[in-house]
Design a protein around this motif. Structure first.
Motif, short mmCIF file in Angstrom:
data_model
loop_
_atom_site.label_atom_id
_atom_site.label_comp_id
_atom_site.label_asym_id
_atom_site.label_seq_id
_atom_site.Cartn_x
_atom_site.Cartn_y
_atom_site.Cartn_z
N THR A 1 0.19 -1.05 0.30
CA THR A 1 0.16 0.22 0.44
C THR A 1 0.83 1.34 0.17
OG1 THR A 1 -1.64 -1.30 1.17
CG2 THR A 1 -1.55 1.60 1.28
N ARG A 2 1.03 2.31 -1.11
CA ARG A 2 1.18 3.51 -0.85
C ARG A 2 0.37 4.97 0.08
NH1 ARG A 2 3.94 -0.02 -0.96
NH2 ARG A 2 5.76 0.03 -2.52
N SER A 3 0.68 5.62 0.32
CA SER A 3 0.18 6.40 1.67
C SER A 3 -1.08 7.37 0.21
CB SER A 3 0.67 7.87 1.61
OG SER A 3 1.39 8.17 0.42
N ILE A 4 -1.10 7.32 -1.14
CA ILE A 4 -1.89 8.24 -2.21
C ILE A 4 -2.70 7.46 -2.00
CG2 ILE A 4 -0.16 8.58 -3.24
CD1 ILE A 4 -0.14 6.39 -5.78
N LEU A 5 -3.05 6.55 -1.93
CA LEU A 5 -3.86 5.66 -1.46
C LEU A 5 -5.61 5.51 -0.66
CD1 LEU A 5 -2.90 2.15 -2.96
CD2 LEU A 5 -3.53 3.82 -4.26
N LEU A 6 -4.47 6.13 0.13
CA LEU A 6 -5.58 6.71 1.38
C LEU A 6 -6.49 8.36 1.75
CD1 LEU A 6 -3.00 5.68 4.02
CD2 LEU A 6 -5.16 4.49 3.62
N ASP A 7 -7.01 8.40 1.87
CA ASP A 7 -8.15 9.74 2.30
C ASP A 7 -7.55 10.24 3.77
OD1 ASP A 7 -9.30 9.29 0.57
OD2 ASP A 7 -10.93 8.37 1.29
N ARG B 1 -8.90 4.46 4.71
CA ARG B 1 -9.14 4.21 3.11
C ARG B 1 -10.26 2.86 3.60
NH1 ARG B 1 -6.70 0.51 -1.45
NH2 ARG B 1 -5.37 -1.04 -0.05
N PHE C 1 -11.77 -0.59 0.79
CA PHE C 1 -12.06 -1.05 0.31
C PHE C 1 -12.75 -2.72 -0.28
CE2 PHE C 1 -7.87 -2.05 2.06
CZ PHE C 1 -8.00 -3.81 1.69
#
Length: 262
Positions: A137-143, A180, A182
């Motif tokens: 997981t990368r931080s850009i995937l998170l709100d 996030r 999913f």
């Protein structure tokens, strides 16, 4: 009545067949000789071949061996017994070492699988999959969400319609960086939370149900699971699993739990 004639291969064997009546040790040779003696068409040529071989053998025996050559073989055994191999030579043989290495690898894999099986608990398979997700997981995937982890239960319930589950007290005060929601491979809704402490991640996911009874077996104690260098600690309550995960060992997570749970 016609006899079965020797085949081309058997006729080739007859050219090197023994000229004595001694029983040949090779089965194919015995069959060729037997058919040659039964078939009139080949019996005469086979007899000539045997007579020729005997004459050559007698000629070889009649040739005297010079003394200087006979001395070469005076103290030599042309036919020696097979050398007895010691266990050290056998152990150093590349084939033996390759087989031993393969057995060690198989034993190691079996031991790992057995250990995982003994550590299994309801939801352990899903937890291992989530550890793989955590590693990629990368931080850009998170709100981005900056609050206490314990405050996110209501957010997931109201915004994403997830089952309400309070983050356990051991991790409720951790400060979050983002989260996030999913769907996993089985279309279950999963919540993922990043926190500041050691880049730890939290997961909320549905508990595994017993296929026979259709219900989950809650456990209030903590269970550990490992996958690809990551370690997670899982607690299940009211049909929901909570997992705290980080890249490291069991001891890195155990420090956050009560000593009675380590």
């Amino acid at each position: 009545m016609n006899r079965i004639l020797p085949s081309r291969q058997q006729r080739a064997l007859l050219h090197c067949a023994p000229f004595s009546e001694t029983r040949a040790p090779d089965r194919a040779m015995r069959v060729a000789v037997h058919r040659a003696r039964k078939a009139k068409a080949t019996m005469e040529s086979f007899s000539w071949q045997q007579s020729f071989d005997r004459a050559v053998a007698d000629l070889v025996r009649a040739i005297p061996i010079p003394p200087e050559i006979s001395e070469w073989f005076a103290n030599e055994n042309l036919l020696t017994a097979a050398e007895k191999r010691s266990w050290k030579k056998t152990a150093r043989n590349p084939v033996t070492m390759a087989i031993a290495l393969a057995l060690l690898v198989i034993t190691g894999i079996f031991a790992i699988k057995l250990h995982e099986k003994m550590q299994d608990f309801p939801g352990s398979a899903a937890a291992r999959k989530l550890l793989t997700i955590a590693s990629s997981t990368r931080s850009i995937l998170l709100d981005p969400v900056k609050t206490d982890a314990g405050a996110l239960g209501d957010l997931f319930f109201m915004k994403h319609r997830l089952e309400h589950y309070d983050v356990p007290a051991e991790f409720a005060d951790f400060r979050t960086l983002g989260c996030r929601v999913f769907d996993d491979d089985e279309a279950h809704r999963v919540a993922q939370i990043w926190v500041i402490e050691k880049q730890m991640q939290f997961f909320l996911f549905p508990a595994e149900k017993n296929p026979n009874e259709g219900r989950t077996a809650d456990f209030s104690d903590w269970r550990y699971v490992e996958q690809e260098g990551w370690t997670g600690v899982v607690q299940q309550r009211n049909g929901v699993c909570f997992m705290a995960a980080l890249r490291g060992k069991k001891k890195d997570l155990a420090r956050y739990l009560p000593k009675s749970q380590n």
